[in-house]
Design an enzyme around this catalytic site. Structure first.
Site, mmCIF file in Angstrom:
data_model
loop_
_atom_site.group_PDB
_atom_site.id
_atom_site.type_symbol
_atom_site.label_atom_id
_atom_site.label_comp_id
_atom_site.label_asym_id
_atom_site.label_seq_id
_atom_site.Cartn_x
_atom_site.Cartn_y
_atom_site.Cartn_z
ATOM 1 N N HIS A 131 0.808 -1.225 0.000
ATOM 2 C CA HIS A 131 0.000 0.000 0.000
ATOM 3 C C HIS A 131 0.836 1.268 0.000
ATOM 4 O O HIS A 131 0.342 2.323 0.385
ATOM 5 C CB HIS A 131 -0.956 -0.018 1.203
ATOM 6 C CG HIS A 131 -1.979 -1.113 1.116
ATOM 7 N ND1 HIS A 131 -2.703 -1.570 2.192
ATOM 8 C CD2 HIS A 131 -2.395 -1.863 0.055
ATOM 9 C CE1 HIS A 131 -3.524 -2.536 1.796
ATOM 10 N NE2 HIS A 131 -3.356 -2.735 0.512
ATOM 11 N N CYS A 138 3.438 11.746 -4.056
ATOM 12 C CA CYS A 138 3.394 11.560 -5.514
ATOM 13 C C CYS A 138 2.441 12.592 -6.091
ATOM 14 O O CYS A 138 1.690 13.241 -5.348
ATOM 15 C CB CYS A 138 2.951 10.145 -5.869
ATOM 16 S SG CYS A 138 1.315 9.723 -5.331
ATOM 17 N N GLY A 225 -1.616 -9.900 12.362
ATOM 18 C CA GLY A 225 -2.218 -8.601 12.672
ATOM 19 C C GLY A 225 -2.989 -7.969 11.540
ATOM 20 O O GLY A 225 -2.948 -6.752 11.377
ATOM 21 N N THR A 226 -3.665 -8.786 10.773
ATOM 22 C CA THR A 226 -4.545 -8.206 9.738
ATOM 23 C C THR A 226 -5.935 -8.821 9.825
ATOM 24 O O THR A 226 -6.067 -10.020 10.092
ATOM 25 C CB THR A 226 -3.959 -8.362 8.307
ATOM 26 O OG1 THR A 226 -4.941 -7.931 7.354
ATOM 27 C CG2 THR A 226 -3.510 -9.766 7.985
HETATM 28 P P1 OAD Z 1 -7.284 -3.706 10.425
HETATM 29 O O1 OAD Z 1 -7.402 -2.514 11.302
HETATM 30 O O2 OAD Z 1 -8.413 -4.034 9.521
HETATM 31 O O3 OAD Z 1 -7.046 -5.003 11.302
HETATM 32 C C1 OAD Z 1 -6.106 -5.034 12.335
HETATM 33 C C2 OAD Z 1 -6.030 -6.449 12.836
HETATM 34 O O4 OAD Z 1 -4.982 -6.509 13.798
HETATM 35 C C3 OAD Z 1 -7.289 -6.960 13.518
HETATM 36 O O5 OAD Z 1 -7.575 -8.254 13.018
HETATM 37 C C4 OAD Z 1 -6.921 -7.004 15.008
HETATM 38 O O6 OAD Z 1 -7.551 -8.068 15.691
HETATM 39 C C5 OAD Z 1 -5.423 -7.250 14.920
HETATM 40 N N1 OAD Z 1 -4.637 -6.737 16.057
HETATM 41 C C6 OAD Z 1 -4.794 -5.584 16.756
HETATM 42 N N2 OAD Z 1 -3.808 -5.439 17.656
HETATM 43 C C7 OAD Z 1 -2.988 -6.515 17.534
HETATM 44 C C8 OAD Z 1 -1.787 -6.943 18.169
HETATM 45 N N3 OAD Z 1 -1.201 -6.238 19.126
HETATM 46 N N4 OAD Z 1 -1.229 -8.113 17.777
HETATM 47 C C9 OAD Z 1 -1.818 -8.869 16.796
HETATM 48 N N5 OAD Z 1 -2.956 -8.509 16.164
HETATM 49 C C10 OAD Z 1 -3.525 -7.349 16.517
HETATM 50 O O7 OAD Z 1 -5.898 -3.546 9.625
HETATM 51 P P2 OAD Z 1 -5.422 -4.253 8.283
HETATM 52 O O8 OAD Z 1 -5.942 -5.630 8.172
HETATM 53 O O9 OAD Z 1 -3.968 -4.049 8.194
HETATM 54 O O10 OAD Z 1 -5.476 -0.086 3.462
HETATM 55 O O11 OAD Z 1 -6.129 -3.345 7.216
HETATM 56 C C11 OAD Z 1 -5.922 -3.603 5.868
HETATM 57 C C12 OAD Z 1 -5.990 -2.326 5.079
HETATM 58 O O12 OAD Z 1 -7.199 -1.633 5.342
HETATM 59 C C13 OAD Z 1 -4.931 -1.305 5.427
HETATM 60 O O13 OAD Z 1 -3.685 -1.546 4.851
HETATM 61 C C14 OAD Z 1 -5.510 -0.046 4.901
HETATM 62 C C15 OAD Z 1 -6.909 -0.222 5.451
HETATM 63 O O14 OAD Z 1 -7.872 0.493 4.883
HETATM 64 C C16 OAD Z 1 -5.371 1.039 2.773
HETATM 65 O O15 OAD Z 1 -5.259 2.129 3.301
HETATM 66 C C17 OAD Z 1 -5.386 0.828 1.300
#
Ligand code: OAD
Length: 281
Positions: A131, A138, A225-226
């Site tokens: 991302h 840019c 963590g996603t």
């Molecule tokens: P999310 O905010 O959707 O998810 C975060 C995840 O991390 C959740 O599943 C939580 O349970 C988990 N979590 C939180 N704290 C944690 C910890 N200390 N250890 C392990 N897990 C933990 O974030 P992403 O999945 O990264 O895209 O989101 C994906 C994309 O959505 C991002 O890159 C961004 C966003 O919109 C863009 O901006 C294009």
């Protein structure tokens, strides 16, 4: 030693570590939860709001065209947060694993959805940034999309322009309404935008190609963590699983990928990863 806030199924832990030791090419996908212990808010769940907006509402080309000042205030604040943050044990554990893999003649590819560059700050080298990065800028076309002619470039100047100084903190409730001419511009006078991928935009084809190649050749996949809801990254686990590759998940909670993972480790990535990966951080 401090009591752990997690407890692993020991059979699962041993089985995972055997897969880890046998793997020749490990692919690890990270998301916002990996940086949560560095104090960087995740997108979904608690802390996912900026003022009254969902972070995701501001991360679009349309939002930028509608209100470039608001979007720049938001990204300026995110740059401020990250500039004050340090990598946590999850980042360091992954960098240590990469180093060990290299010493053992194995490959580790880190694919991250994060835009904070904390993996690099911890010492990871082989990183695919899906991302983009908060530290890149840019030029934008008239619809707010990244222009195809130029790759984003890094600019760590903070604030990028004087008008952004002090703006964007969620505690500053007013909208700064910065005039267009005072927002970041390139040397030719074109309005700049953050060098990140926004909703509705395609990923850089070169980046996608690198990720696809890693996914086709890995023999162990980890998702850390996603929430696994944003594509294409959300589809990686299933894509790799279709080849019979073992999958592991580290997450505070369950995610959309949990059900297809053989190894599920629930808890904070920074607490879990050093033990799981058997590295000292
Ligand atoms: P999310 O905010 O959707 O998810 C975060 C995840 O991390 C959740 O599943 C939580 O349970 C988990 N979590 C939180 N704290 C944690 C910890 N200390 N250890 C392990 N897990 C933990 O974030 P992403 O999945 O990264 O895209 O989101 C994906 C994309 O959505 C991002 O890159 C961004 C966003 O919109 C863009 O901006 C294009």
């Amino acid at each position: 030693m401090a009591a752990s806030s997690y407890r692993f199924d020991q059979t699962m832990l041993r089985s995972f570590q055997t897969s880890l030791n046998n793997a020749k090419h490990i692919v690890i996908l990270t998301g916002a939860g990996t940086s949560a212990e560095s104090g960087i808010p995740t997108f979904r769940g608690a802390g996912g709001l900026w003022r009254k907006y969902q972070a995701t509402e501001l991360a679009t080309p349309e939002a930028f065209v509608r209100d470039p000042s608001l979007v720049w205030e938001f990204y300026h604040w995110r740059r401020e947060v990250v500039s004050r943050s340090k990598p946590n044990k999850a980042h360091f554990a992954l960098a240590a694993l990469e180093k060990r893999c290299k010493e053992e003649g194995k490959k580790l590819t880190l694919i991250t959805q994060n835009i904070d560059r904390l993996h690099q700050a911890a010492g990871s080298k082989s990183i695919i940034e899906l991302h983009g990065s908060l530290w890149d800028v840019c030029s934008a076309d008239r619809h707010g999309y990244r222009s195809d002619d130029q790759k984003p470039w890094e600019d760590r100047t903070q604030p990028l322009v004087p008008a952004l100084q002090g703006q964007g903190a969620p505690t500053v409730k007013h909208h700064a309404n910065i005039p267009l001419k005072n927002l970041p511009h390139d040397s030719q006078g074109h309005l700049l935008r953050p060098g990140v991928v926004w909703f509705g935009e395609g990923l850089d084809p070169d980046v996608l190609g690198e990720a696809a190649e890693a996914l086709q050749t890995c023999d162990l996949f980890m998702t850390i963590g996603t929430s696994s809801v944003v594509y294409p990254a959300a589809g990686f686990a299933a894509q790799v699983a279709a080849r019979g590759v073992p999958l592991a998940e580290v997450n505070l909670d369950t995610s959309e990928a949990t059900d297809i993972c053989q190894y599920v480790f629930q808890g904070k990535a920074g607490e879990i990863l050093p033990e799981l990966l058997d590295v000292t951080v």
